[in-house]
Design an enzyme around this catalytic site. Structure first.
Site, short mmCIF file in Angstrom:
data_model
loop_
_atom_site.label_atom_id
_atom_site.label_comp_id
_atom_site.label_asym_id
_atom_site.label_seq_id
_atom_site.Cartn_x
_atom_site.Cartn_y
_atom_site.Cartn_z
N GLU A 290 -4.89 2.43 -4.05
CA GLU A 290 -3.30 2.23 -3.74
C GLU A 290 -2.80 1.34 -3.40
OE1 GLU A 290 -5.53 4.14 -2.10
OE2 GLU A 290 -4.45 4.66 -0.10
N ASP B 76 -2.32 9.76 -9.90
CA ASP B 76 -2.42 8.96 -10.95
C ASP B 76 -0.67 8.52 -11.54
OD1 ASP B 76 -5.03 8.62 -10.69
OD2 ASP B 76 -5.55 9.60 -12.50
N HIS C 130 -5.54 14.73 -8.14
CA HIS C 130 -5.46 13.20 -8.44
C HIS C 130 -4.70 13.08 -9.87
CE1 HIS C 130 -8.60 11.82 -5.66
NE2 HIS C 130 -8.98 13.21 -5.55
N ASN D 9 -2.66 12.83 -3.28
CA ASN D 9 -3.90 13.46 -3.77
C ASN D 9 -4.45 14.79 -3.36
OD1 ASN D 9 -4.19 11.57 -5.79
ND2 ASN D 9 -5.58 10.27 -4.49
N ASP E 278 0.92 -1.09 -0.06
CA ASP E 278 -0.01 -0.10 -0.01
C ASP E 278 0.75 1.27 0.04
OD1 ASP E 278 -3.15 0.84 0.68
OD2 ASP E 278 -1.59 2.23 1.65
#
Lengths: 124, 325
Positions: free
Chosen positions: B223, B197, B193, B188, B180
């Site tokens: 994630e 990404d 975002h 973010n 994770d």
């Protein structure tokens, strides 16, 4: 069609038709006639043997091959005679085979010398 | 385009060869049906074929049946086959087409008709090519994560289940690594975002580079990433997990918002420690180990180990595989 040279009508090979079919490719026609000269006597002998021994399968196979070769060279009469032999062999008509073979031989008699003439013509 | 001519008769073969070469085809010519099947079964073999009906070893319809049979079994590219025949009866034509031929042409053929029929074949092959391309695209989309292009959750779970079954059957060890991204929400929230990404894409790329070609990497959740490393030596499992962790944290990730230092926490589980267990149970355990890694300060790996056998209940121990940083 103007580009296709005229040939005498007594020949069994329909040369104008053949030249037309191959787009007047004289070199190709020469190749085809050369192959025919080599292959034809072998197939004719095989057909003769098959008919003599009344081998229906072999007669059918060889006459089919000869029919294809002759058709490709636009030798229509002989091709039809080969087709007749193929059909008789397919039908198992042993008694008619010899006559049909004789008729075929008449159709192809003198064919090889005729080839020489055509080969010389297309080489010009 | 490559085209196969199969004809036992030399004169006919030469005629077809020259005619088709002149029409722009790359011609492969063979003299019997067996050789035709061999050519058409090659991965780079011709996809257009002109087959004489009567041939030694295997006739034209026999070639059609053999090729269609292989295509059904192996998902090979479609081959468009035209039978050349002097047979003209309806029965023969039906026999030819039912053997798998797409078309037929009677001998002696007319060149223009031959070319026209082959163009029809080319159109069908072109259409088939487009359909295959679309199917492959759909297959890829159905199995891969849209953002990172690694396996999606459904597929990685399936692969994991298969590997666990295999490792039990073959008595080898499969490693599960559930990772994770640390503080991903902060990335973010801080950079937006699109930058998040970019981070996920780069992490997926690094994870893929960190494993062998036959290991699996999938996106498990937002994630979260799941790695399935098969046939591993358990002695090196912890070291392998550490290598994977370091691949992510070793250098900053370049994004539109600049270079970002990103780390990941991992839960590690070795199948040989757990025996035959449901996949869900093992995922629960490796997730608990991941949680322990987070709780221990992140950017670390924790191993999931079963508790004492007497309890019969697997309890995550959160054993550290390296000193906390």
């Amino acid at each position: 069609m103007e580009k296709v040279q005229k040939y005498s009508q007594h020949f069994r090979i329909d040369m104008p038709e053949l030249l037309n079919r191959v787009d007047n490719d004289r070199e190709l026609v020469h190749d085809l006639l050369t192959i025919f000269k080599v292959e034809f006597p072998r197939h004719l002998q095989a057909l003769h043997d098959a008919v003599a021994s009344k081998d229906m399968t072999q007669t059918r196979v060889v006459s089919h091959t000869l029919k294809g070769m002759l058709s490709n060279l636009s030798i229509t009469g002989a091709a039809a005679a080969a087709g007749r032999l193929e059909q008789l062999a397919h039908d198992g008509a042993k008694e008619s085979l010899q006559d049909a073979f004789t008729a075929f031989e008449l159709q192809v008699q003198g064919l090889l010398p005729e080839m020489e003439t055509h080969m010389a013509e297309v080489r010009r | 385009m490559k085209i196969l001519i199969a004809d036992d008769e030399a004169l006919s073969r030469r005629l077809l060869e020259k005619t088709l070469e002149r029409a722009g085809y790359e011609v492969v010519a063979v003299e019997n049906g067996r050789l035709a099947v061999e050519q058409l079964s090659r991965p780079d073999g011709p996809r257009l074929a002109l087959l004489d009906w009567v041939m030694p070893e295997l006739d034209g319809p026999g070639v059609c049946r053999a090729v269609r049979g292989r295509q059904d079994l192996q998902e090979q590219a479609y081959v468009y086959m035209v039978l050349l025949t002097s047979k003209e009866s309806k029965k023969d034509i039906v026999t030819g087409l039912e053997s798998g031929a797409d078309d037929y042409l009677t001998k002696p053929f007319n060149v223009d008709e031959l070319k026209a029929r082959l163009r029809t074949g080319e159109r069908i092959l072109l259409l088939e090519g487009r359909l295959v391309e679309a199917r492959e695209m759909m297959r890829f989309k159905a199995t891969h994560d849209a953002l990172t292009s690694i396996w999606n959750r459904a597929v990685i779970m399936d692969l994991l289940a298969r590997e666990l079954v295999r490792s039990n059957r073959e008595s080898v060890c499969t490693i599960m690594l559930l990772g994770d991204v640390d503080h991903f929400k902060l990335i973010n929230d801080t950079h937006g975002h699109p930058v998040g990404d970019e981070v996920l894409q780069e992490i997926a790329r690094r994870l893929l580079l960190s494993v062998r070609s036959y290991d699996f990497v999938g996106r498990y959740g937002g994630e979260e990433f799941l790695l399935v490393l098969n046939n591993c030596n358990p002695e090196f499992a912890a070291a392998r997990a550490e290598e994977v962790r370091k691949v992510v944290s070793s250098r900053p990730i370049q994004t539109a918002a600049g270079a970002l230092q990103v780390t990941m926490s991992f839960g590690l589980l070795l199948s040989k420690d757990w025996g035959v267990r449901p996949v869900e149970e093992l995922l629960y355990e490796v997730d608990a180990a991941l949680y322990a890694a987070k709780a221990a300060g992140r950017n670390s790996v924790r191993m999931a180990l079963p508790k004492l056998p007497s309890t019969e209940l697997p309890v995550h121990t959160g054993e550290a595989v390296h000193p906390l940083r």
